[in-house]
Design an enzyme around this catalytic site. Sequence first.
Site, short mmCIF file in Angstrom:
data_model
loop_
_atom_site.label_atom_id
_atom_site.label_comp_id
_atom_site.label_asym_id
_atom_site.label_seq_id
_atom_site.Cartn_x
_atom_site.Cartn_y
_atom_site.Cartn_z
N LEU A 21 0.81 -1.21 0.00
CA LEU A 21 0.00 0.00 0.00
C LEU A 21 0.84 1.26 0.00
CD1 LEU A 21 -2.77 -1.01 2.57
CD2 LEU A 21 -2.90 -1.07 0.08
N GLY A 22 2.03 1.20 0.56
CA GLY A 22 2.87 2.38 0.63
C GLY A 22 4.14 2.09 1.40
N GLY A 24 7.84 4.32 3.19
CA GLY A 24 8.53 5.56 3.47
C GLY A 24 9.65 5.30 4.44
N VAL A 29 3.96 -0.65 4.27
CA VAL A 29 2.61 -1.00 4.70
C VAL A 29 1.99 -1.92 3.65
CG1 VAL A 29 0.33 -0.15 5.36
CG2 VAL A 29 2.38 1.20 5.91
N LYS A 44 2.38 -3.22 8.96
CA LYS A 44 3.47 -2.25 8.79
C LYS A 44 4.77 -2.87 9.26
CE LYS A 44 4.90 2.46 9.16
NZ LYS A 44 4.45 3.85 9.16
N ASP A 150 5.25 13.22 15.25
CA ASP A 150 5.49 13.48 13.82
C ASP A 150 4.16 13.51 13.07
OD1 ASP A 150 6.96 13.97 11.50
OD2 ASP A 150 7.20 11.84 11.05
#
Length: 268
Positions: A21-22, A24, A29, A44, A150
């Site tokens: 899904l993503g 970084g 994820v 994650k 964050d």
Amino acid sequence: MRSNIGVQNFSLPGYEVGQLLGFGGSGEVWRARDLSSGEPVALKRLHVGGAVAASTAASTAADAGPTPMQRLHREAALLASVRHEHVVGLRSVVPLDEELVLVLDLAEGGSLASVLGARGRLSAGEVVTIGAPLAQALADVHARGLIHGDITPANIVFDGSGKPLLADLGVARLVGEQVSVVGVTAGFADPAVLAGAVPTPASDVFGLAAVCRAALFGGGPPQSPRPGVPAALVAAIESALDADPRARPDPAGFARALHASCTPEPVR
């Protein structure tokens, strides 16, 4: 988000792992299905081999205090106790050799970063719909002795109905980072933290207010006039962005100011 070069598929017992899904700086994820319940979840992966190794070495040298694994379970239990309706739920933490896998509720609606990337900016009512409930969520998080540290558009996601959710709560704690060196994102970090101060609840208020400002004004300067933007909303946001952490409202006060500024609207 960084390039997906080097991202490889993985498997986790008890879960049918699906699409990426993503990804970084904090990890990858993946969409997955819990085989025991059939429910969709997000996995994650946090790459923490170096942090765990350093913590293990320090623990061995001192031969005192909790082991890294004991600390992990303690922190995971604390984070899992947060069950606010506007915080992505942490179901469990699975430790592997050199990484952790967080089993999270799946946010089907994507991130605020994606919405802003497509639309540029939001209406005043949409900003209130996002900011006010997340400020209330922060009040609950802070009452438990936790700090996010964050808050950015990438760490605000939506469920399938469009309800905003705060994501990535406690990642720094789980990977063993000291709060004084927790990673922050340019444009959303408390100036006091950038100057070397330890993050506080007021730092989270600043981060959420910076997100609201970015959503309201897009890439333009905050002073740019926008037709239909209530002055009370701008004032509420600017108050929470005060350079002096002591002058900022607490999360509950920020939520009240946002609510009072204009009528909420569903986020498109």
